[in-house]
Design an enzyme around this catalytic site. Structure first.
Site, PDB file in Angstrom:
ATOM      1  N   GLY A  53       0.595  -1.034  -0.265  1.00  0.00           N
ATOM      2  CA  GLY A  53      -0.179   0.227   0.391  1.00  0.00           C
ATOM      3  C   GLY A  53       0.809   1.174  -0.080  1.00  0.00           C
ATOM      4  N   CYS A  80       4.124  -6.502   1.707  1.00  0.00           N
ATOM      5  CA  CYS A  80       5.416  -5.065   2.215  1.00  0.00           C
ATOM      6  C   CYS A  80       4.919  -4.077   3.290  1.00  0.00           C
ATOM      7  CB  CYS A  80       5.518  -4.594   0.507  1.00  0.00           C
ATOM      8  SG  CYS A  80       6.157  -2.690   0.315  1.00  0.00           S
ATOM      9  N   TYR A  81       3.590  -3.236   2.681  1.00  0.00           N
ATOM     10  CA  TYR A  81       2.951  -3.252   3.611  1.00  0.00           C
ATOM     11  C   TYR A  81       2.129  -3.799   4.392  1.00  0.00           C
ATOM     12  CZ  TYR A  81      -0.984   0.804   5.260  1.00  0.00           C
ATOM     13  OH  TYR A  81      -1.681   1.102   6.224  1.00  0.00           O
ATOM     14  N   HIS A 167       8.752  -7.900  -2.647  1.00  0.00           N
ATOM     15  CA  HIS A 167       7.806  -7.969  -3.518  1.00  0.00           C
ATOM     16  C   HIS A 167       7.603  -9.657  -4.433  1.00  0.00           C
ATOM     17  CE1 HIS A 167       4.740  -4.306  -2.835  1.00  0.00           C
ATOM     18  NE2 HIS A 167       6.093  -3.652  -2.972  1.00  0.00           N
ATOM     19  N   GLU A 169       5.669 -11.106  -5.422  1.00  0.00           N
ATOM     20  CA  GLU A 169       5.281 -11.270  -6.516  1.00  0.00           C
ATOM     21  C   GLU A 169       5.181 -10.379  -8.074  1.00  0.00           C
ATOM     22  OE1 GLU A 169       4.547  -8.753  -4.239  1.00  0.00           O
ATOM     23  OE2 GLU A 169       3.137  -7.309  -4.420  1.00  0.00           O
ATOM     24  N   ASP A 225     -12.142 -10.227 -25.098  1.00  0.00           N
ATOM     25  CA  ASP A 225     -13.080 -10.768 -23.723  1.00  0.00           C
ATOM     26  C   ASP A 225     -13.792 -11.308 -24.798  1.00  0.00           C
ATOM     27  OD1 ASP A 225     -10.665 -10.396 -23.007  1.00  0.00           O
ATOM     28  OD2 ASP A 225     -11.682  -7.750 -22.009  1.00  0.00           O
ATOM     29  N   LYS A 368      -6.654 -11.634 -17.946  1.00  0.00           N
ATOM     30  CA  LYS A 368      -6.707 -11.661 -18.942  1.00  0.00           C
ATOM     31  C   LYS A 368      -6.306 -13.235 -19.735  1.00  0.00           C
ATOM     32  CE  LYS A 368      -7.673  -8.605 -22.705  1.00  0.00           C
ATOM     33  NZ  LYS A 368      -8.431  -7.879 -22.217  1.00  0.00           N
TER      34      LYS A 368
END
Ligand code: XMP
Length: 523
Positions: A53, A80-81, A167, A169, A225, A368
């Protein structure tokens, strides 16, 4: 189906966290940190991940969570945050770090922790923080450190609580994916029951049961999509489905025909296909309009009008299909914390005058890349499945200032050359590098028509023609982007070809702007 929750504190990587979890075949949803604890408990998640954040968790009014979140008996991983909030709420200390850590950072881990199983003791991670955990909460121990951060990760193994300052991710943390995998499998005990191959089958069955013998209407744009949504519907209910494809004359070169080839009467699917050639109508509406927002509005509204007129001819339908995907849900503020200013990205909202009972959004839960996997599983041609993002207002926002049929022709031709040459250069590179993609390959690229004309010379003649801007960006989430380092030789080839082959252009510029401050599109 087992589920992991991502609790969003407004970090820029919130969707990335969820995607990484799903890549491990574990279904995952994003919720705001404001979500009441009873709701979280009722969802019975297998695990909870707290995201990064933008603020400092010790400041007045900063995003936080209830201590009860850590007493649900559900494993929690703070990132993190999220790691700092967890520490603070549980009695640790978070302060401004003496040294700010940003970027690739050497990391030493204690691979005795289940979080780091299979992770080498010395590795690297992606850091981005001003604050640090200066004192651990009771029951926690540090399980990783860097040169300046004593608590780069911590655990309270008895309570199944884990905190990571960096992080995992992002791809810049090479072992990050393994760490998240360890969390969902070893710590949360997930079995990995989220698979794209059965998604299509499950969805088709579900749609068939829901729709029965009802009539379904779908606005098809040719984008991935709406194409995947249409094929799912076609496989479920066949000719009960009508797809309306509005060609607004702002598509890429030959795109209208390509869509018709796949979905039209000679295509591969069982559905009713209506192509509306509304090019002239659009050019008429756009004549003399220069202001970007006005253009967007006209294009969006006109789409709705054309669609409504077609719908009226069909009469009442039971269902209207929307190709909404999970990031749309999150970004419209329904999922996470980041109600990103993206309203302009909707082509124009829902039609008011179409007679339907209910909306069907078969892709609402998918990212996606998952939509693409479903598309491939359904046998949709690769050029549609891997089409790069294309904005609803189309070339209308890639022509600065007034749109005319002539300018559309110019930008279409230039863009087709640009795409062809990039594809060629990428294919050559792959062949010379064991099938690897070049690092410069952009995530989105296109030609745009600047409204600027300048003087040039061609043969012995003076010219006074348009300048084309070439745009190419590298991006993860399209919220931030860097310009891609396309090899100069490729840019030169593109420049030569456009100047020689596209009438009305005498200058080519390469757009180097990152986002921010620029946006990806020029308008
Ligand atoms: P910007 O220009 O905002 O673009 O940096 C970010 C991404 O969104 C796409 N984009 C749109 N997509 N309708 C859409 O469906 C729109 O009005 C629109 N505007 C931008 C853009 O192509 C890029 O991928």
């Amino acid at each position: 189906m087992e589920k992991v929750l991502v609790i969003d504190f407004g970090g820029q990587y919130n969707q990335l966290v969820a995607r990484r979890v799903r890549e491990n075949n574990v279904y995952c949803e994003i919720y705001s940190y404001r979500t009441p604890i009873e709701e979280i408990r009722a969802m019975k998640p297998k695990g909870i991940i707290l995201t990064g954040g933008p603020s400092s968790c010790y400041e007045e009014g900063a995003a936080t969570c209830s201590p009860e979140l850590f007493q649900l008996g559900i494993p929690v991983l703070g990132l993190c945050y999220g790691a700092q909030v967890m520490s603070l709420v549980l009695g640790g200390k978070v302060e401004k770090a003496p040294v700010r850590e940003y970027g690739h950072t050497a990391l030493t881990v204690d691979n005795g922790s289940p979080l780091f199983t299979g992770v080498p003791e010395e590795t690297t991670c992606w850091m981005s923080h001003f604050d640090y955990i200066s004192a651990l909460a009771p029951g926690f121990r540090s399980i990783a450190h860097t040169a300046v951060t004593p608590v780069a990760a911590a655990e309270n193994r008895e309570e199944n609580l884990y905190a990571i300052q960096f992080h995992p991710e992002v791809l810049h943390t090479p072992e990050g994916s393994k760490m998240l995998r360890n969390f969902v499998y070893q710590i949360c005990g997930c079995s990995g029951d989220w698979r794209m191959d059965d998604f299509a089958e499950r969805k088709i069955k579900e749609i068939r049961e829901k729709v029965g013998d009802g009539k379904v209407l779908c606005a098809l744009s040719g984008g991935v999509d709406s194409s995947v949504a249409a094929v799912l519907l076609s496989k479920a209910v066949g000719r009960q489905l009508t797809c309306v494809f509005v060609d607004h004359g702002l598509l890429r070169k030959n795109e209208g025909d390509e869509v018709e080839e796949v979905f039209g009467p000679d295509g591969s699917y069982d559905l009713n296909f209506i192509r509306v050639n509304a090019q002239d109508r659009y050019y008429g509406k756009l004549a003399g309009v220069e202001e970007p927002e006005k253009k967007r509005k006209i294009i969006g509204e006109e789409f709705i009008r054309v669609f409504e007129e077609e719908a009226k001819k069909i009469g009442a339908v039971d269902y209207l299909v929307q190709g909404t995907i999970y990031p749309d849900v999150v970004e419209s503020g329904l999922g996470g914390e980041s109600a990103v200013i993206k309203s302009h990205h909707n082509v124009g909202g829902l039609p008011d005058h179409v007679d339907f009972r209910e909306i069907i959004e078969p892709l609402r839960d998918l990212f996606k890349d998952e939509v693409r996997k479903v598309g491939l599983a359904l046998g949709i041609p690769e050029h549609l499945v891997f089409r790069q993002p294309f904005p609803g207002p189309g070339l209308g926002i890639r022509i600065i200032g007034e749109v005319t049929a002539e300018k559309v022709r110019i930008v279409q031709d230039a863009d087709a050359i640009y795409r062809e040459e990039i594809a060629k250069a990428a294919a050559e590179w792959k062949e010379q590098h064991d099938g690897k993609m070049p690092s410069w390959i952009p995530d989105q690229y296109f030609a745009a028509l600047t409204n600027m004309r300048s003087v040039g010379v061609m043969g012995d003649e003076r010219t006074y023609d348009y300048a084309i801007a070439l745009r190419a960006v590298k991006t993860i989430d399209f919220m931030t982007a860097e310009s891609a380092e396309i090899p100069f030789s490729v840019l030169q080839t593109v420049m030569n070809r456009i100047i020689n082959e596209v009438r009305g252009v005498n200058r080519i510029l390469y757009d180097l702007t990152s986002k921010p401050p620029g946006t990806i599109e020029l308008e």
